[in-house]
Design an enzyme around this catalytic site. Structure first.
Site, PDB file in Angstrom:
ATOM      1  N   LYS A   1      -6.640  20.589 -77.555  1.00 19.96           N
ATOM      2  CA  LYS A   1      -6.352  19.438 -76.702  1.00 19.96           C
ATOM      3  C   LYS A   1      -4.962  18.851 -76.998  1.00 19.96           C
ATOM      4  CE  LYS A   1     -10.000  19.618 -74.219  1.00 19.96           C
ATOM      5  NZ  LYS A   1      -9.889  19.888 -72.772  1.00 19.96           N
TER       6      LYS A   1
ATOM      7  N   TYR B   1     -10.997  22.336 -81.451  1.00 15.31           N
ATOM      8  CA  TYR B   1     -11.033  21.533 -80.220  1.00 15.31           C
ATOM      9  C   TYR B   1      -9.831  20.579 -80.210  1.00 15.31           C
ATOM     10  CZ  TYR B   1     -12.807  18.603 -76.418  1.00 15.31           C
ATOM     11  OH  TYR B   1     -12.933  17.905 -75.228  1.00 15.31           O
TER      12      TYR B   1
HETATM   13  P1  NAD Z   1     -18.961  20.298 -69.079  1.00 13.79           P
HETATM   14  O1  NAD Z   1     -19.404  21.245 -70.143  1.00 13.79           O
HETATM   15  O2  NAD Z   1     -19.970  19.384 -68.481  1.00 13.79           O
HETATM   16  O3  NAD Z   1     -18.252  21.117 -67.913  1.00 13.79           O
HETATM   17  C1  NAD Z   1     -17.311  22.122 -68.196  1.00 13.79           C
HETATM   18  C2  NAD Z   1     -17.350  23.168 -67.096  1.00 13.79           C
HETATM   19  O4  NAD Z   1     -16.366  24.163 -67.427  1.00 13.79           O
HETATM   20  C3  NAD Z   1     -18.699  23.900 -67.006  1.00 13.79           C
HETATM   21  O5  NAD Z   1     -19.143  23.937 -65.663  1.00 13.79           O
HETATM   22  C4  NAD Z   1     -18.394  25.310 -67.508  1.00 13.79           C
HETATM   23  O6  NAD Z   1     -19.164  26.336 -66.893  1.00 13.79           O
HETATM   24  C5  NAD Z   1     -16.911  25.448 -67.161  1.00 13.79           C
HETATM   25  N1  NAD Z   1     -16.237  26.455 -67.996  1.00 13.79           N
HETATM   26  C6  NAD Z   1     -16.345  26.614 -69.339  1.00 13.79           C
HETATM   27  N2  NAD Z   1     -15.634  27.680 -69.738  1.00 13.79           N
HETATM   28  C7  NAD Z   1     -15.054  28.199 -68.632  1.00 13.79           C
HETATM   29  C8  NAD Z   1     -14.219  29.321 -68.388  1.00 13.79           C
HETATM   30  N3  NAD Z   1     -13.852  30.134 -69.386  1.00 13.79           N
HETATM   31  N4  NAD Z   1     -13.800  29.570 -67.131  1.00 13.79           N
HETATM   32  C9  NAD Z   1     -14.205  28.768 -66.094  1.00 13.79           C
HETATM   33  N5  NAD Z   1     -15.011  27.714 -66.267  1.00 13.79           N
HETATM   34  C10 NAD Z   1     -15.441  27.424 -67.507  1.00 13.79           C
HETATM   35  O7  NAD Z   1     -17.753  19.471 -69.727  1.00 13.79           O
HETATM   36  P2  NAD Z   1     -17.124  18.024 -69.375  1.00 13.79           P
HETATM   37  O8  NAD Z   1     -17.616  17.077 -70.382  1.00 13.79           O
HETATM   38  O9  NAD Z   1     -17.242  17.723 -67.940  1.00 13.79           O
HETATM   39  O10 NAD Z   1     -15.598  18.314 -69.755  1.00 13.79           O
HETATM   40  C11 NAD Z   1     -14.586  18.465 -68.777  1.00 13.79           C
HETATM   41  C12 NAD Z   1     -13.232  18.303 -69.429  1.00 13.79           C
HETATM   42  O11 NAD Z   1     -13.098  17.011 -69.995  1.00 13.79           O
HETATM   43  C13 NAD Z   1     -12.971  19.285 -70.578  1.00 13.79           C
HETATM   44  O12 NAD Z   1     -11.611  19.650 -70.564  1.00 13.79           O
HETATM   45  C14 NAD Z   1     -13.292  18.466 -71.800  1.00 13.79           C
HETATM   46  O13 NAD Z   1     -12.648  18.971 -72.945  1.00 13.79           O
HETATM   47  C15 NAD Z   1     -12.732  17.132 -71.359  1.00 13.79           C
HETATM   48  N6  NAD Z   1     -13.274  15.995 -72.102  1.00 13.79           N
HETATM   49  C16 NAD Z   1     -14.593  15.683 -72.051  1.00 13.79           C
HETATM   50  C17 NAD Z   1     -15.045  14.578 -72.755  1.00 13.79           C
HETATM   51  C18 NAD Z   1     -16.493  14.169 -72.729  1.00 13.79           C
HETATM   52  O14 NAD Z   1     -16.852  13.266 -73.501  1.00 13.79           O
HETATM   53  N7  NAD Z   1     -17.327  14.733 -71.887  1.00 13.79           N
HETATM   54  C19 NAD Z   1     -14.157  13.816 -73.524  1.00 13.79           C
HETATM   55  C20 NAD Z   1     -12.823  14.174 -73.558  1.00 13.79           C
HETATM   56  C21 NAD Z   1     -12.386  15.258 -72.838  1.00 13.79           C
END
Ligand code: NAD
Length: 254
Positions: A159, A155
């Site tokens: 990133k 991961y």
């Molecule tokens: P989440 O799991 O709630 O949502 C992710 C979405 O991406 C889901 O709807 C899923 O179906 C979709 N997805 C996954 N694989 C896919 C694919 N191959 N093709 C198309 N769609 C796909 O996640 P989130 O927490 O909202 O994360 C969103 C972004 O923010 C990500 O890039 C994550 O790495 C980043 N992020 C999240 C956090 C956190 O704490 N939530 C922190 C830092 C970064």
């Protein structure tokens, strides 16, 4: 504030969490929004929420790891709305393991979703942006792209890769008036994070521990990350490209 009134915005992973919050905010600010997700029912739910707010959008089912599906998705949005002014590469998956305990298949899968997906989507969207000599791409990285988060080898690597892809594309496409930036969220209350806490023996204690690691003493709300994505995508950020913006309650300031 309808600052995206004339814009078409395509958000990947917009069926949940941060992507959903971003799709709703862009729509509220006047954009026509392509809601792309691997999960068609989640994408449809986001569209229903947009419509309830009198917004305008289309659901697109696609897996960002597949070049053919990325091309079809971008083609469908271009056909329906005529252009793509903003691409938000947000889709990603979380994976907790150190290097020893990450299989080759798991490594390849996480890199495919989190890093290759952004490359494939950008590759499909950039020609149209180049042609009209304008566009904005905002990539979703993480504080895990800036520092080593324990037990998070692939991961973190994915990133970190997003940050460098952001800078590289910013340089290549600046002559075409295309800006490329990324956000690095701290821990944000989304289904992704809820799933991680569900795996903890003492959920409440784990949540307290992680939230107090952020100097502001809490998690982010998805809408707070969406605000940063919208800002970087907007004309308010017209001289910002290649930027890596932590939105992390001070986590990386320590
Ligand atoms: P989440 O799991 O709630 O949502 C992710 C979405 O991406 C889901 O709807 C899923 O179906 C979709 N997805 C996954 N694989 C896919 C694919 N191959 N093709 C198309 N769609 C796909 O996640 P989130 O927490 O909202 O994360 C969103 C972004 O923010 C990500 O890039 C994550 O790495 C980043 N992020 C999240 C956090 C956190 O704490 N939530 C922190 C830092 C970064």
């Amino acid at each position: 504030m309808r600052m995206f009134e004339h814009d078409v915005v395509l958000v990947t992973g917009a069926g949940s969490g941060i992507g959903q919050a971003a799709a709703l905010l862009f729509a509220e600010r006047g954009a026509r929004v392509g809601v792309l997700d691997r999960d068609a029912s989640c994408a449809t739910k986001t569209i229903e929420m947009i419509q309830r707010g009198n917004g305008w959008g289309m659901a697109v089912q696609a897996d960002v790891t597949r070049g053919d599906e990325a091309a079809e998705a971008v083609g469908a949005v271009l056909e329906r709305f005529g252009s793509i002014d903003v691409l938000v590469n947000n889709a990603a998956i979380e994976f907790s393991a150190d290097v020893i305990n990450t299989s080759e298949e798991e490594w390849d899968w996480v890199i495919a979703v989190n890093l290759k997906g952004a490359y494939l989507m950008s590759k499909e969207v950039l020609p149209a942006m180049k042609k009209k000599k304008s566009g904005s791409i905002v990539n979703g990285s993480s504080i895990s792209g800036l520092l080593g988060w324990p037990n998070s080898a692939v991961y973190c690597a994915s990133k970190g890769g997003i940050i460098q892809l952001t800078r590289q594309m910013a340089v290549d496409y600046a002559p075409y008036n295309i800006r490329v930036n990324c956000v690095c969220p701290g821990t944000t209350r989304t289904p992704m994070i809820e799933r991680l806490f569900d795996m903890e023996e003492d959920r409440e204690q784990a949540m307290r521990k992680i939230s107090t690691m952020h100097p502001l003493g809490r998690f982010a709300r998805p809408a707070e990350i969406a605000e940063a994505l919208c800002f970087l995508a907007s004309d308010d950020a017209s001289f910002i490209t290649g930027a890596v913006l932590p939105v992390d309650g001070g986590y990386t300031a320590k």
